[in-house]
Design a protein around this motif. Structure first.
Motif, PDB file in Angstrom:
ATOM      1  N   ALA A  26       0.842  -1.200   0.000  1.00  0.00           N
ATOM      2  CA  ALA A  26       0.000   0.000   0.000  1.00  0.00           C
ATOM      3  C   ALA A  26       0.879   1.252   0.000  1.00  0.00           C
ATOM      4  O   ALA A  26       0.594   2.228  -0.709  1.00  0.00           O
ATOM      5  CB  ALA A  26      -0.914  -0.003   1.222  1.00  0.00           C
ATOM      6  N   GLY A  27       1.943   1.214   0.782  1.00  0.00           N
ATOM      7  CA  GLY A  27       2.861   2.348   0.815  1.00  0.00           C
ATOM      8  C   GLY A  27       3.564   2.559  -0.512  1.00  0.00           C
ATOM      9  O   GLY A  27       3.798   3.702  -0.934  1.00  0.00           O
ATOM     10  N   ARG A  28       3.898   1.461  -1.187  1.00  0.00           N
ATOM     11  CA  ARG A  28       4.552   1.579  -2.497  1.00  0.00           C
ATOM     12  C   ARG A  28       3.609   2.184  -3.530  1.00  0.00           C
ATOM     13  O   ARG A  28       4.038   2.968  -4.393  1.00  0.00           O
ATOM     14  CB  ARG A  28       5.039   0.213  -2.959  1.00  0.00           C
ATOM     15  CG  ARG A  28       6.327  -0.232  -2.268  1.00  0.00           C
ATOM     16  CD  ARG A  28       6.700  -1.639  -2.647  1.00  0.00           C
ATOM     17  NE  ARG A  28       6.874  -1.792  -4.093  1.00  0.00           N
ATOM     18  CZ  ARG A  28       6.985  -2.972  -4.702  1.00  0.00           C
ATOM     19  NH1 ARG A  28       6.911  -4.089  -3.980  1.00  0.00           N
ATOM     20  NH2 ARG A  28       7.155  -3.039  -6.009  1.00  0.00           N
ATOM     21  N   LEU A  29       2.330   1.833  -3.455  1.00  0.00           N
ATOM     22  CA  LEU A  29       1.363   2.430  -4.384  1.00  0.00           C
ATOM     23  C   LEU A  29       1.304   3.946  -4.200  1.00  0.00           C
ATOM     24  O   LEU A  29       1.238   4.706  -5.172  1.00  0.00           O
ATOM     25  CB  LEU A  29      -0.020   1.813  -4.172  1.00  0.00           C
ATOM     26  CG  LEU A  29      -0.239   0.413  -4.735  1.00  0.00           C
ATOM     27  CD1 LEU A  29      -1.594  -0.127  -4.305  1.00  0.00           C
ATOM     28  CD2 LEU A  29      -0.141   0.439  -6.270  1.00  0.00           C
ATOM     29  N   ARG A  30       1.322   4.381  -2.957  1.00  0.00           N
ATOM     30  CA  ARG A  30       1.301   5.821  -2.684  1.00  0.00           C
ATOM     31  C   ARG A  30       2.577   6.483  -3.211  1.00  0.00           C
ATOM     32  O   ARG A  30       2.522   7.557  -3.826  1.00  0.00           O
ATOM     33  CB  ARG A  30       1.167   6.070  -1.184  1.00  0.00           C
ATOM     34  CG  ARG A  30       1.145   7.553  -0.810  1.00  0.00           C
ATOM     35  CD  ARG A  30       0.947   7.735   0.684  1.00  0.00           C
ATOM     36  NE  ARG A  30       0.842   9.144   1.031  1.00  0.00           N
ATOM     37  CZ  ARG A  30       1.888   9.955   1.212  1.00  0.00           C
ATOM     38  NH1 ARG A  30       3.122   9.460   1.087  1.00  0.00           N
ATOM     39  NH2 ARG A  30       1.711  11.225   1.515  1.00  0.00           N
ATOM     40  N   THR A  31       3.712   5.831  -2.989  1.00  0.00           N
ATOM     41  CA  THR A  31       4.991   6.377  -3.464  1.00  0.00           C
ATOM     42  C   THR A  31       5.001   6.501  -4.985  1.00  0.00           C
ATOM     43  O   THR A  31       5.465   7.515  -5.541  1.00  0.00           O
ATOM     44  CB  THR A  31       6.155   5.483  -3.007  1.00  0.00           C
ATOM     45  OG1 THR A  31       6.193   5.456  -1.569  1.00  0.00           O
ATOM     46  CG2 THR A  31       7.487   6.011  -3.532  1.00  0.00           C
ATOM     47  N   LEU A  32       4.491   5.491  -5.670  1.00  0.00           N
ATOM     48  CA  LEU A  32       4.451   5.525  -7.134  1.00  0.00           C
ATOM     49  C   LEU A  32       3.514   6.605  -7.643  1.00  0.00           C
ATOM     50  O   LEU A  32       3.795   7.261  -8.661  1.00  0.00           O
ATOM     51  CB  LEU A  32       4.022   4.155  -7.669  1.00  0.00           C
ATOM     52  CG  LEU A  32       5.041   3.024  -7.484  1.00  0.00           C
ATOM     53  CD1 LEU A  32       4.432   1.683  -7.883  1.00  0.00           C
ATOM     54  CD2 LEU A  32       6.300   3.297  -8.303  1.00  0.00           C
ATOM     55  N   ARG A  33       2.402   6.803  -6.940  1.00  0.00           N
ATOM     56  CA  ARG A  33       1.477   7.879  -7.344  1.00  0.00           C
ATOM     57  C   ARG A  33       2.150   9.233  -7.237  1.00  0.00           C
ATOM     58  O   ARG A  33       2.062  10.067  -8.154  1.00  0.00           O
ATOM     59  CB  ARG A  33       0.214   7.849  -6.480  1.00  0.00           C
ATOM     60  CG  ARG A  33      -0.716   9.039  -6.717  1.00  0.00           C
ATOM     61  CD  ARG A  33      -1.964   8.976  -5.886  1.00  0.00           C
ATOM     62  NE  ARG A  33      -1.735   8.966  -4.460  1.00  0.00           N
ATOM     63  CZ  ARG A  33      -1.418  10.050  -3.734  1.00  0.00           C
ATOM     64  NH1 ARG A  33      -1.284  11.230  -4.333  1.00  0.00           N
ATOM     65  NH2 ARG A  33      -1.251   9.955  -2.430  1.00  0.00           N
ATOM     66  N   LEU A  34       2.825   9.458  -6.118  1.00  0.00           N
ATOM     67  CA  LEU A  34       3.500  10.739  -5.914  1.00  0.00           C
ATOM     68  C   LEU A  34       4.620  10.932  -6.929  1.00  0.00           C
ATOM     69  O   LEU A  34       4.837  12.039  -7.428  1.00  0.00           O
ATOM     70  CB  LEU A  34       4.052  10.813  -4.489  1.00  0.00           C
ATOM     71  CG  LEU A  34       3.001  10.853  -3.371  1.00  0.00           C
ATOM     72  CD1 LEU A  34       3.676  10.795  -2.004  1.00  0.00           C
ATOM     73  CD2 LEU A  34       2.145  12.111  -3.493  1.00  0.00           C
ATOM     74  N   ALA A  35       5.331   9.840  -7.244  1.00  0.00           N
ATOM     75  CA  ALA A  35       6.406   9.931  -8.233  1.00  0.00           C
ATOM     76  C   ALA A  35       5.863  10.275  -9.611  1.00  0.00           C
ATOM     77  O   ALA A  35       6.551  10.903 -10.430  1.00  0.00           O
ATOM     78  CB  ALA A  35       7.176   8.610  -8.287  1.00  0.00           C
ATOM     79  N   ALA A  36       4.613   9.877  -9.862  1.00  0.00           N
ATOM     80  CA  ALA A  36       3.969  10.187 -11.140  1.00  0.00           C
ATOM     81  C   ALA A  36       3.397  11.602 -11.150  1.00  0.00           C
ATOM     82  O   ALA A  36       2.835  12.046 -12.160  1.00  0.00           O
ATOM     83  CB  ALA A  36       2.871   9.177 -11.427  1.00  0.00           C
ATOM     84  N   ALA A  90       5.542  -7.926 -11.641  1.00  0.00           N
ATOM     85  CA  ALA A  90       6.217  -8.254 -10.391  1.00  0.00           C
ATOM     86  C   ALA A  90       5.399  -7.778  -9.189  1.00  0.00           C
ATOM     87  O   ALA A  90       5.289  -8.479  -8.173  1.00  0.00           O
ATOM     88  CB  ALA A  90       7.603  -7.614 -10.370  1.00  0.00           C
ATOM     89  N   PHE A  91       4.813  -6.587  -9.309  1.00  0.00           N
ATOM     90  CA  PHE A  91       4.002  -6.036  -8.220  1.00  0.00           C
ATOM     91  C   PHE A  91       2.774  -6.918  -7.981  1.00  0.00           C
ATOM     92  O   PHE A  91       2.459  -7.274  -6.838  1.00  0.00           O
ATOM     93  CB  PHE A  91       3.575  -4.615  -8.568  1.00  0.00           C
ATOM     94  CG  PHE A  91       3.063  -3.823  -7.386  1.00  0.00           C
ATOM     95  CD1 PHE A  91       3.822  -2.808  -6.837  1.00  0.00           C
ATOM     96  CD2 PHE A  91       1.811  -4.087  -6.837  1.00  0.00           C
ATOM     97  CE1 PHE A  91       3.354  -2.062  -5.759  1.00  0.00           C
ATOM     98  CE2 PHE A  91       1.331  -3.359  -5.759  1.00  0.00           C
ATOM     99  CZ  PHE A  91       2.110  -2.348  -5.223  1.00  0.00           C
ATOM    100  N   LEU A  92       2.088  -7.278  -9.069  1.00  0.00           N
ATOM    101  CA  LEU A  92       0.881  -8.094  -8.939  1.00  0.00           C
ATOM    102  C   LEU A  92       1.193  -9.462  -8.347  1.00  0.00           C
ATOM    103  O   LEU A  92       0.348 -10.070  -7.691  1.00  0.00           O
ATOM    104  CB  LEU A  92       0.206  -8.248 -10.300  1.00  0.00           C
ATOM    105  CG  LEU A  92      -0.397  -6.972 -10.907  1.00  0.00           C
ATOM    106  CD1 LEU A  92      -0.982  -7.264 -12.275  1.00  0.00           C
ATOM    107  CD2 LEU A  92      -1.470  -6.399  -9.983  1.00  0.00           C
TER     108      LEU A  92
END
Length: 212
Positions: A16-26, A75-77
């Motif tokens: 969940a934290g990685r999803l947030r990080t990827l959103r912010l990076a985008a 890989a994420f999935l």
């Protein structure tokens, strides 16, 4: 059908934290990213806050929307199914307090835990008999089976923390040794348990404080 919730595991929190990080990076806000989902901004908040199980279809849409390459998405999935598995404490969920469900995943990843109690032996230093005697006083409305289960849950927490070598720093008032919990045998087991931990080299540091 979604499984009964028993709180997020550390693996779930990590994804969940990685999803947030990827959103912010985008460079996207939650409102922007919510456009990729059939739900709303609240749905995205729950996903990023590990407040709901991860849905592969939703995760895929988010990762595509963030511009992640196919191999990284795959890989994420591949980790989603593992993250959605219930924590070891799931079998006790019916007798757990809501705050305990939130605590378990964090506790399992801790290297140091500080505990204290103003009048009783701190939770992670209690014996089974002490914990069970407290249940009789604090939760008289529960069935004997539920009280037994809550005491067993505490013992399992202690076993797992000892196995992962989590250090425990405990502050306990001298009053705790005078507070009547159970009978004399319960008190003897508490003292014997501390002696056993010291002899075994357990990572427990305890300080008994007296009133000024």
């Amino acid at each position: 059908m979604a499984r009964a919730r028993s709180g997020p595991t550390e693996a779930h929190r990590a994804l969940a934290g990685r999803l947030r990080t990827l959103r912010l990076a985008a460079g996207m806000s939650q409102r922007d990213a919510a456009e990729f989902l059939p739900g709303s901004v609240d749905t995205l908040r729950r996903i990023e806050g590990a407040a709901t199980s991860l849905d592969e279809g939703q995760v895929y849409k988010l990762l595509r929307g963030y511009g992640e390459p196919a191999e990284k998405i795959e890989a994420f999935l591949g980790q989603v199914a593992m993250a959605n598995l219930p924590g070891w404490w799931h079998q006790w969920r019916t007798v757990m307090d809501r705050w305990q469900m939130k605590l378990m995943g964090v506790e399992g990843a801790a290297s140091l835990i500080r505990v204290w109690d103003p009048a009783l032996v701190p939770t992670l230093l209690r014996t089974r008999s002490y914990a069970r005697a407290l249940e009789e006083v604090l939760r008289p409305d529960l069935s004997p089976a539920a009280k037994d289960a809550r005491a067993e849950l505490l013992m399992e927490r202690q076993r797992r923390l000892a196995k992962q070598r989590t250090r425990i720093w405990a502050i306990m008032p001298a009053l705790a040794l005078q507070t009547l919990v159970g009978d004399d045998e319960v008190r003897k087991q508490i003292l014997w348990g501390w002696t056993r931990r010291r002899r075994a080299g357990a990572w427990v540091a305890m300080r008994v404080c007296t009133s000024p």
